[in-house]
Enzyme design. Structure first.
Site, PDB file in Angstrom:
ATOM      1  CG  ASN A 171      -0.526  -0.034   2.367  1.00 33.70           C
ATOM      2  OD1 ASN A 171       0.659  -0.773   2.699  1.00 33.70           O
ATOM      3  ND2 ASN A 171      -0.935   0.592   3.537  1.00 33.70           N
TER       4      ASN A 171
ATOM      5  N   GLY B 221       5.225 -14.259  -1.102  1.00 33.92           N
ATOM      6  CA  GLY B 221       5.500 -14.743   0.351  1.00 33.92           C
ATOM      7  C   GLY B 221       5.935 -16.140   0.412  1.00 33.92           C
TER       8      GLY B 221
ATOM      9  N   GLY C 236       9.445 -15.093   0.676  1.00 32.05           N
ATOM     10  CA  GLY C 236       9.346 -14.730   2.215  1.00 32.05           C
ATOM     11  C   GLY C 236       9.563 -15.923   2.963  1.00 32.05           C
TER      12      GLY C 236
ATOM     13  CD  GLU D 257       4.478  -0.945  13.128  1.00 31.77           C
ATOM     14  OE1 GLU D 257       3.300  -0.846  13.359  1.00 31.77           O
ATOM     15  OE2 GLU D 257       5.430  -0.456  13.837  1.00 31.77           O
TER      16      GLU D 257
ATOM     17  CB  CYS E 236      -2.035  -0.193   8.541  1.00 34.45           C
ATOM     18  SG  CYS E 236      -0.948   1.465   8.709  1.00 34.45           S
TER      19      CYS E 236
ATOM     20  CD  GLU F 215       8.397  -0.171  11.136  1.00 36.72           C
ATOM     21  OE1 GLU F 215       7.261   0.386  10.441  1.00 36.72           O
ATOM     22  OE2 GLU F 215       9.057  -0.600  10.531  1.00 36.72           O
TER      23      GLU F 215
HETATM   24  P1  NAD Z   1       0.416  -9.432   3.544  1.00 37.86           P
HETATM   25  O1  NAD Z   1       0.461  -9.653   4.812  1.00 37.86           O
HETATM   26  O2  NAD Z   1      -0.504 -10.342   2.523  1.00 37.86           O
HETATM   27  O3  NAD Z   1       1.683  -9.272   2.546  1.00 37.86           O
HETATM   28  C1  NAD Z   1       2.764  -8.412   3.422  1.00 37.86           C
HETATM   29  C2  NAD Z   1       3.981  -8.950   3.003  1.00 37.86           C
HETATM   30  O4  NAD Z   1       4.510 -10.200   3.360  1.00 37.86           O
HETATM   31  C3  NAD Z   1       4.250  -9.216   1.438  1.00 37.86           C
HETATM   32  O5  NAD Z   1       5.563  -8.805   0.844  1.00 37.86           O
HETATM   33  C4  NAD Z   1       4.165 -10.647   1.099  1.00 37.86           C
HETATM   34  O6  NAD Z   1       4.527 -11.435   0.126  1.00 37.86           O
HETATM   35  C5  NAD Z   1       4.861 -11.242   2.383  1.00 37.86           C
HETATM   36  N1  NAD Z   1       4.325 -12.408   2.956  1.00 37.86           N
HETATM   37  C6  NAD Z   1       2.868 -13.072   2.635  1.00 37.86           C
HETATM   38  N2  NAD Z   1       3.095 -14.404   3.364  1.00 37.86           N
HETATM   39  C7  NAD Z   1       4.515 -14.549   3.885  1.00 37.86           C
HETATM   40  C8  NAD Z   1       5.061 -15.574   4.312  1.00 37.86           C
HETATM   41  N3  NAD Z   1       4.410 -16.751   4.640  1.00 37.86           N
HETATM   42  N4  NAD Z   1       6.181 -15.553   4.732  1.00 37.86           N
HETATM   43  C9  NAD Z   1       6.957 -14.264   4.576  1.00 37.86           C
HETATM   44  N5  NAD Z   1       6.503 -13.150   4.050  1.00 37.86           N
HETATM   45  C10 NAD Z   1       5.142 -13.409   3.555  1.00 37.86           C
HETATM   46  O7  NAD Z   1      -0.261  -7.918   3.576  1.00 37.86           O
HETATM   47  P2  NAD Z   1      -0.474  -6.983   2.106  1.00 37.86           P
HETATM   48  O8  NAD Z   1      -1.651  -7.311   1.515  1.00 37.86           O
HETATM   49  O9  NAD Z   1       0.630  -7.013   1.263  1.00 37.86           O
HETATM   50  O10 NAD Z   1      -0.768  -5.630   2.923  1.00 37.86           O
HETATM   51  C11 NAD Z   1      -1.968  -5.032   3.485  1.00 37.86           C
HETATM   52  C12 NAD Z   1      -1.998  -5.441   4.952  1.00 37.86           C
HETATM   53  O11 NAD Z   1      -0.770  -4.751   5.512  1.00 37.86           O
HETATM   54  C13 NAD Z   1      -3.135  -4.877   5.625  1.00 37.86           C
HETATM   55  O12 NAD Z   1      -3.677  -5.829   6.794  1.00 37.86           O
HETATM   56  C14 NAD Z   1      -2.597  -3.531   6.243  1.00 37.86           C
HETATM   57  O13 NAD Z   1      -3.280  -3.432   7.445  1.00 37.86           O
HETATM   58  C15 NAD Z   1      -1.204  -3.835   6.646  1.00 37.86           C
HETATM   59  N6  NAD Z   1      -0.520  -2.602   6.804  1.00 37.86           N
HETATM   60  C16 NAD Z   1       0.029  -2.280   8.050  1.00 37.86           C
HETATM   61  C17 NAD Z   1       0.716  -1.298   8.304  1.00 37.86           C
HETATM   62  C18 NAD Z   1       1.065  -0.825   9.750  1.00 37.86           C
HETATM   63  O14 NAD Z   1       2.158   0.019   9.833  1.00 37.86           O
HETATM   64  N7  NAD Z   1       0.676  -1.202  10.894  1.00 37.86           N
HETATM   65  C19 NAD Z   1       0.793  -0.383   7.235  1.00 37.86           C
HETATM   66  C20 NAD Z   1       0.645  -0.881   6.096  1.00 37.86           C
HETATM   67  C21 NAD Z   1       0.049  -2.186   5.886  1.00 37.86           C
END
Ligand code: NAD
Length: 491
Positions: free
Chosen positions: A155, A211, A215, A253, A287, A465
């Site tokens: 995002n 991921g 990941g 996060e 988020c 952070e």
């Molecule tokens: P996601 O959890 O699907 O993916 C995030 C990252 O994790 C990606 O790079 C993905 O490839 C990787 N990933 C997925 N599965 C993994 C695994 N098993 N092992 C290691 N890495 C893995 O999230 P998204 O759809 O990319 O982003 C949206 C989410 O992020 C929302 O829930 C949002 O609230 C959250 N977010 C939180 C913050 C914060 O600061 N709290 C900021 C931005 C977004």
């Protein structure tokens, strides 16, 4: 600027740009459905090579012994480089996640400011000498972990990646960045800038991929000593489970379902501005989006009327169209999920007061657009009110008094952000202290500063952070005791 290309983009391992077609991922423009580029994805073997390169680079004299003010100069030059490439970076982010160009520009400026800030922290943050309790000097020194992983969502890759990489480098680590498969390009572009700024080879490695493959290989690799993750709560939970087995620290996060609150004495015009920006900016894919709006029953009808007018008036358009206020959501599958959540809200008795559909207009038909949506009539336990939708969908609920409000606002698994609009400062203070959230905005919303620690309560995360202490996330403390007794030293 044309940032589309037919060549497969390389990844960065140990200072080398490496191209591979195996498992390469397509970066897709969600505004048009067209492929921007193919990007090399890291296999488990390439993750292994990157960890080896990062480990060597982190322990090499040139980095381990680099004086903080010299490391700070490199961070400062990365900041300058980001500023010099601002247009290209903003465009790259826009064509991958669909955010409007003006927001992408703001985020590029934020990333440059983050490197500048951590350059200053790197140069000035000291160690501690606590008061001694005997004939010795004791010091608290801070050491890097060595190799740390930064795993990021789609995002806001410009800011999220800077928030991890800059403090991790300031702390003396080598970094493996695994950007989201949806937005692999800005991390690669910033890595080029970092190379030009003089960052030694291997200190920043960028490993695009899914991921499930890339990941997964990173978090299980024994050479990775700490993981800093931003993304969904379920993913965070699975990463934390691996980290628990490996006994390595994680910073998480995660998601949110943040309560935004309007009391009956609020300055309603300002509050509505805050609510509209708080949920519809970035098509709600933030988020900290204020996705649950609690309104005092006395002003509920007035607020709903104002909100519907504003939501219907927002300009949904191609993200680089002049005056566009909302672009598409990040992808087609994501839009399907948002549509299913809105349908679920209808089925549970919700009233769709605005939006709830795709926008009209042939020029938007090929993109993943969705109209700003306002839903009323749901209880606090409805699925759309409990689960993070991560789209332009606002659920509005009434409250009767402060106790009722606090009970409803805190009745959620999440605890990231919150907002309060009231003229009563005693009440603002009481409610701010009672809310279970890592961030509270009073008579403002989404005000953010790199200098203020950021993170969530409850299932919204672990760790903070940003801020000076953001560097400490990437370090481990070491107590050093040094006897002052001359008899213990050979004369
Ligand atoms: P996601 O959890 O699907 O993916 C995030 C990252 O994790 C990606 O790079 C993905 O490839 C990787 N990933 C997925 N599965 C993994 C695994 N098993 N092992 C290691 N890495 C893995 O999230 P998204 O759809 O990319 O982003 C949206 C989410 O992020 C929302 O829930 C949002 O609230 C959250 N977010 C939180 C913050 C914060 O600061 N709290 C900021 C931005 C977004």
């Amino acid at each position: 600027m044309d940032t589309t290309t037919t060549d497969t983009q390389p990844m960065l391992i140990g200072g080398e740009w490496i191209t591979s077609e195996d498992g390469a991922i397509d970066s897709v423009n969600p505004a048009t459905g067209r492929i921007n580029r193919r990007v090399t994805a890291a296999s488990a073997a390439q993750v292994d090579a990157a960890v080896a390169a990062a480990r060597d680079a982190a322990s090499a004299k040139g980095w381990r012994d680099m004086l903080p003010h010299v490391r700070a100069q490199i961070l400062g030059r990365i900041s300058d480089g980001i500023r010099a490439h601002a247009d290209e970076l903003a465009h790259l982010q826009m064509i991958e996640n669909g955010k409007v160009l003006s927001e992408c520009r703001t985020q590029v400026a934020g990333a440059a400011a983050t490197y500048r800030y951590y350059a200053a922290v790197c140069e000035t943050l000291g160690a501690e000498v606590p008061p001694a309790r005997g004939d010795y000097l004791s010091m608290t020194a801070y050491e890097p972990y060595g190799v740390v992983a930064a795993i990021t969502p789609w995002n806001s890759p410009m800011t999220m990646e800077a928030q991890k990489i800059a403090p991790a480098l300031a702390a003396g680590n080598a970094v493996l960045l695994k950007p989201s498969e949806v937005t692999p390009s800005v991390g690669l572009a910033v890595a080029r800038i970092a190379q030009e700024a003089g960052l030694p080879p291997g200190i920043l490695n960028v490993l695009p991929g899914t991921g499930a493959v890339t990941g997964h290989a990173i978090i299980h690799h024994p050479g990775v000593r700490m993981v800093s993750f931003t993304g969904g709560t379920q993913t965070g939970r699975s990463i934390a489970a691996v980290a628990a087995q490996r006994l390595i620290p994680v910073a998480l996060e995660l998601g949110g379902k943040s309560p935004h609150i309007i009391f009956d004495d609020a300055q309603l015009d300002a509050a509505i501005d805050g609510v509209v920006d708080g949920i519809f900016e970035g098509s709600g894919q933030s988020c900290v989006a204020g996705s649950r709006l609690f309104v005092h029953r006395k002003v509920l009808d007035q607020v709903l009327a104002m909100l519907v007018e504003r939501a219907n008036g927002l300009r949904v358009d191609l993200p680089d169209a002049p005056g566009a206020q909302m672009g598409p959501v990040s992808g087609f599958r994501h839009r399907e999920r948002i549509e299913a959540m809105v349908q679920g809200a209808r089925d549970e008795g919700g009233e769709i007061l605005a939006g709830g559909c795709r926008p009209e207009g042939d020029h938007l038909a090929a993109g993943a657009f969705y109209r700003p949506t306002v839903i009323a009539g749901l209880g606090n336990h409805a699925t759309a009110v409990r689960e993070e939708i991560f789209g332009p969908v606002l659920c509005v609920l009434p409250f009767d008094d402060e106790d009722d409000l606090i009970a409803q606002a805190n009745d959620t698994a999440f605890g990231l952000a919150s907002g309060i609009w009231t003229a009563n400062y005693q009440r603002a203070w009481r409610v701010a202290r009672a809310l279970e959230a890592g961030l509270v905005w009073i008579n403002t919303y989404k005000q953010l500063s790199i200098a203020t620690p950021f993170g969530g309560f409850k299932e919204s995360g672990i760790g903070r952070e940003k801020g000076v202490t953001g560097v400490r996330l990437y370090q481990q403390s070491k107590g050093i005791y040094w006897s002052m007794n001359p008899a213990n030293v050979r004369a």
